[in-house]
Scaffold this active site. Structure first.
Site, PDB file in Angstrom:
ATOM      1  N   GLU A 105      57.980 -43.711 -23.754  1.00  0.00           N
ATOM      2  CA  GLU A 105      57.002 -44.289 -24.696  1.00  0.00           C
ATOM      3  C   GLU A 105      55.655 -43.708 -24.300  1.00  0.00           C
ATOM      4  OE1 GLU A 105      57.586 -46.137 -27.254  1.00  0.00           O
ATOM      5  OE2 GLU A 105      59.639 -46.812 -26.914  1.00  0.00           O
ATOM      6  N   CYS A 118      48.345 -47.637 -27.218  1.00  0.00           N
ATOM      7  CA  CYS A 118      48.913 -46.371 -27.702  1.00  0.00           C
ATOM      8  C   CYS A 118      48.973 -46.343 -29.221  1.00  0.00           C
ATOM      9  CB  CYS A 118      50.302 -46.179 -27.118  1.00  0.00           C
ATOM     10  SG  CYS A 118      51.356 -47.595 -27.445  1.00  0.00           S
TER      11      CYS A 118
HETATM   12  P1  NAP Z   1      49.572 -42.987 -16.969  1.00  0.00           P
HETATM   13  O1  NAP Z   1      48.425 -42.461 -16.203  1.00  0.00           O
HETATM   14  O2  NAP Z   1      50.548 -42.021 -17.517  1.00  0.00           O
HETATM   15  O3  NAP Z   1      50.298 -44.020 -15.991  1.00  0.00           O
HETATM   16  C1  NAP Z   1      51.403 -44.762 -16.395  1.00  0.00           C
HETATM   17  C2  NAP Z   1      52.226 -45.094 -15.187  1.00  0.00           C
HETATM   18  O4  NAP Z   1      52.713 -43.886 -14.597  1.00  0.00           O
HETATM   19  C3  NAP Z   1      51.483 -45.839 -14.087  1.00  0.00           C
HETATM   20  O5  NAP Z   1      52.353 -46.770 -13.501  1.00  0.00           O
HETATM   21  C4  NAP Z   1      51.146 -44.726 -13.122  1.00  0.00           C
HETATM   22  O6  NAP Z   1      50.954 -45.139 -11.795  1.00  0.00           O
HETATM   23  C5  NAP Z   1      52.387 -43.875 -13.211  1.00  0.00           C
HETATM   24  N1  NAP Z   1      52.208 -42.499 -12.784  1.00  0.00           N
HETATM   25  C6  NAP Z   1      51.100 -41.731 -12.846  1.00  0.00           C
HETATM   26  N2  NAP Z   1      51.364 -40.502 -12.358  1.00  0.00           N
HETATM   27  C7  NAP Z   1      52.669 -40.503 -11.972  1.00  0.00           C
HETATM   28  C8  NAP Z   1      53.524 -39.526 -11.397  1.00  0.00           C
HETATM   29  N3  NAP Z   1      53.119 -38.298 -11.118  1.00  0.00           N
HETATM   30  N4  NAP Z   1      54.804 -39.869 -11.142  1.00  0.00           N
HETATM   31  C9  NAP Z   1      55.240 -41.112 -11.422  1.00  0.00           C
HETATM   32  N5  NAP Z   1      54.482 -42.074 -11.965  1.00  0.00           N
HETATM   33  C10 NAP Z   1      53.208 -41.773 -12.245  1.00  0.00           C
HETATM   34  O7  NAP Z   1      49.117 -43.878 -18.195  1.00  0.00           O
HETATM   35  P2  NAP Z   1      48.116 -45.094 -18.200  1.00  0.00           P
HETATM   36  O8  NAP Z   1      46.746 -44.547 -18.126  1.00  0.00           O
HETATM   37  O9  NAP Z   1      48.518 -46.134 -17.224  1.00  0.00           O
HETATM   38  O10 NAP Z   1      48.410 -45.721 -19.651  1.00  0.00           O
HETATM   39  C11 NAP Z   1      47.833 -45.243 -20.780  1.00  0.00           C
HETATM   40  C12 NAP Z   1      48.787 -44.313 -21.520  1.00  0.00           C
HETATM   41  O11 NAP Z   1      49.995 -45.008 -21.826  1.00  0.00           O
HETATM   42  C13 NAP Z   1      48.223 -43.891 -22.850  1.00  0.00           C
HETATM   43  O12 NAP Z   1      48.478 -42.514 -23.050  1.00  0.00           O
HETATM   44  C14 NAP Z   1      49.011 -44.722 -23.844  1.00  0.00           C
HETATM   45  O13 NAP Z   1      49.085 -44.170 -25.125  1.00  0.00           O
HETATM   46  C15 NAP Z   1      50.331 -44.815 -23.186  1.00  0.00           C
HETATM   47  N6  NAP Z   1      51.098 -45.962 -23.697  1.00  0.00           N
HETATM   48  C16 NAP Z   1      52.149 -45.727 -24.526  1.00  0.00           C
HETATM   49  C17 NAP Z   1      52.861 -46.784 -25.045  1.00  0.00           C
HETATM   50  C18 NAP Z   1      54.024 -46.552 -25.975  1.00  0.00           C
HETATM   51  O14 NAP Z   1      54.805 -47.477 -26.158  1.00  0.00           O
HETATM   52  N7  NAP Z   1      54.192 -45.370 -26.558  1.00  0.00           N
HETATM   53  C19 NAP Z   1      52.510 -48.082 -24.725  1.00  0.00           C
HETATM   54  C20 NAP Z   1      51.426 -48.296 -23.882  1.00  0.00           C
HETATM   55  C21 NAP Z   1      50.737 -47.217 -23.367  1.00  0.00           C
HETATM   56  P3  NAP Z   1      49.472 -45.392 -11.226  1.00  0.00           P
HETATM   57  O15 NAP Z   1      48.991 -46.607 -11.909  1.00  0.00           O
HETATM   58  O16 NAP Z   1      49.638 -45.572  -9.777  1.00  0.00           O
HETATM   59  O17 NAP Z   1      48.677 -44.179 -11.587  1.00  0.00           O
END
Ligand code: NAP
Length: 486
Positions: A258, A292
């Site tokens: 997602e 998102c």
């Molecule tokens: P993110 O930076 O991608 O982080 C999401 C999760 O991934 C966090 O738990 C993060 O941990 C972890 N993570 C980061 N780098 C990683 C790596 N190299 N390996 C494994 N895990 C890793 O996203 P975010 O800033 O938290 O959330 C915003 C994004 O989520 C936006 O792009 C939004 O559109 C998307 N989103 C999509 C949906 C959907 O249903 N399509 C719903 C909600 C949000 P840390 O916190 O420790 O960095």
């Protein structure tokens, strides 16, 4: 009101692994902040690879028994979770607001939404079925047997600290899978509280494990490299999603992704403008725009551009900004300084290229990560905010003159999560439904999230669906048996 942190006792601010709440093996911890003040509200355990693998040990050991637990029993535990979350809604909501920043009313909405996944999948748990049929040429029968995929690894974002985990954990448990969730480092408390609630209602040890860490890359890649893991479900940015898909490939894992969005919200000249304004306010401002499915680009047909823009700007300008726990606040703090800086840059870039600010546009001084509701007009095609996810309370308005033109612009993005269309013309709505490359569409509605509907994107917005009947299929494999019967 009492301190929202009181609901999560210090012994539960630790890793939930099997039947234990325990510190990281190294003893390391990290701080969680209130984004509205920048103050530390708690310290939680900072897991390393050894802790992640300990959680996987527990999830693997619990797998056979959980899969063999009667569906009705699993269903009842999910129902009990739904009830507990609903009864404790206020406590959960205050915790969400404290660590994430959204206004309390929206946090209450998230609890209702998140809890509903447990109720929905409690109902799905007892409706998992296979098929029995005669092979077309005769001579044998075809039997399909659905089976849980196995231990699942979940990685969740900070923007919906409860709901993004709930919509993975609930279907996984309904299908008979065990789980390890790694919540976002900025909002780990709500997920720990959920694990505590699920312990209290009697979910067996090892079925729901939670690993909080500041070393996401290291811990998650070790989990994905271990052959006992059978499924990855990730919600977060497209950028990180691509990295995890590559890692999942080595172990040929089932994946659900997602990812990010870049939603176009289209207001046609024949729309009911009151409906369109309500829809645009929700689609833009729900969750402070940190969603998102937030409207990232608002396209308004030329004949109604002036009226829509003036009324929309008035409503955006009337919103009050402040600490999410304070009464009457519509717009809480953004998650961190990086987020505020990114939004500020996107606004400056658009203005440099010729956009005009109608409302907002200036970040305030003082503590906390705030940005005011902002409306921009005359936003040129090359403004970076039309391609980047704004993820905040900023609305660029662009005019259009034909359906073909706006469809081409709306689809001109790597993302394909959701679109919104406001029109009273049924045929026009259907043409947009067929023409927009998105997994979801709001027609005369700005709010589309519903646990009973399949949520998910196409293109680089993701793979798979969450919620609805499709949601449980993501956690089931099929065994096909050919039965000789001349
Ligand atoms: P993110 O930076 O991608 O982080 C999401 C999760 O991934 C966090 O738990 C993060 O941990 C972890 N993570 C980061 N780098 C990683 C790596 N190299 N390996 C494994 N895990 C890793 O996203 P975010 O800033 O938290 O959330 C915003 C994004 O989520 C936006 O792009 C939004 O559109 C998307 N989103 C999509 C949906 C959907 O249903 N399509 C719903 C909600 C949000 P840390 O916190 O420790 O960095």
């Amino acid at each position: 009101m009492s301190d929202p942190m009181n609901v999560l006792a210090p012994e539960h601010r630790r890793l939930r692994i099997g039947d234990a709440w325990r510190d990281a093996a190294s003893g390391a911890t990290f701080a969680v902040e209130d984004p509205a003040t920048g103050k530390t509200i708690a310290e939680v355990a900072d897991a390393d690879v050894v802790d992640g693998l300990a959680a996987l040990d527990m999830a693997s050991k619990a797998m056979a028994e959980w899969a063999a637990t009667p569906p009705r029993k699993r269903s009842e535990l999910l129902t009990a979770t739904y009830r507990a979350l609903t009864e404790r809604s206020e406590e959960v909501a205050r915790l969400i607001t404290l660590e994430m920043g959204k206004p309390l009313a929206e946090a209450r909405g998230e609890v209702a939404y998140g809890a509903e996944f447990f109720r929905w999948f409690a109902e799905e748990a007892v409706r998992v079925e296979g098929r029995y049929s005669t092979a077309p040429a005769g001579g044998y029968r075809i039997l399909t047997v659905p089976k849980p995929v196995g231990p699942c690894v979940f990685v969740t974002p900070w923007n919906f600290p409860l709901a993004m985990g709930a919509r993975k954990i609930a279907p996984a448990l309904a299908a008979g899978c065990t789980t390890i969730t790694k919540p976002a480092a900025q909002t780990p408390l709500t997920m720990l509280f959920l694990a505590r609630i699920m312990e209290e209602v009697g979910v067996p040890p090892g079925v729901v494990n939670v690993v909080t860490t500041k070393r996401a890359g290291k811990v998650v890649s070790a989990l994905l490299a271990d052959s006992r893991t059978r499924k990855l479900s990730f919600t977060g940015s497209t950028e990180v999603g691509r990295v995890l898909l590559r890692q999942a490939a080595d172990n040929v894992l089932r994946t659900s992704m997602e990812l990010g969005g870049n939603a176009a919200l289209i207001v046609c000249a024949d729309a009911d403008l009151d409906v369109a304004l309500d829809g645009a306010m929700v689609a833009k401002m729900r969750n402070i725009g940190e969603s998102c499915i937030a409207a990232n680009r608002i396209y308004v047909e030329e004949p109604v551009r002036e009226e829509f823009t003036a009324r929309f700007a008035e409503r955006m300008g009337a919103l009050s900004v402040g600490h999410g726990l304070d009464d009457g606040v519509d717009v809480g703090a953004l998650i961190d300084e990086a987020s505020v800086a990114k939004i500020d840059e996107l606004v400056a870039d658009a203005v440099d290229r010729g956009a005009r600010v109608l409302v907002g546009g200036e970040r305030p001084d003082g503590p906390g990560h705030f940005y005011p509701p902002t409306v921009l007009v005359d936003v040129p095609e090359d403004a970076r905010m039309l391609e980047a996810e704004i993820f905040g309370p900023v609305a660029p308005i662009i005019s259009f003159t034909s359906d073909d033109e706006v469809l081409a612009k709306a689809n001109d993005t790597e993302h394909g999560l959701v679109g919104y269309i406001f029109t009273r013309d049924l045929q026009r709505a259907l043409r947009f439904t067929e023409g927009l490359d998105t997994g979801m569409l709001g027609i005369n509605r700005g709010l589309i999230s519903d646990p009973s509907a399949p949520f998910g994107g196409v293109k680089q917005s993701g793979i798979g669906r969450e919620g609805s009947h499709e949601g449980i299929l993501e956690y089931l494999d099929l065994t096909y048996a050919a039965i000789d019967l001349p």
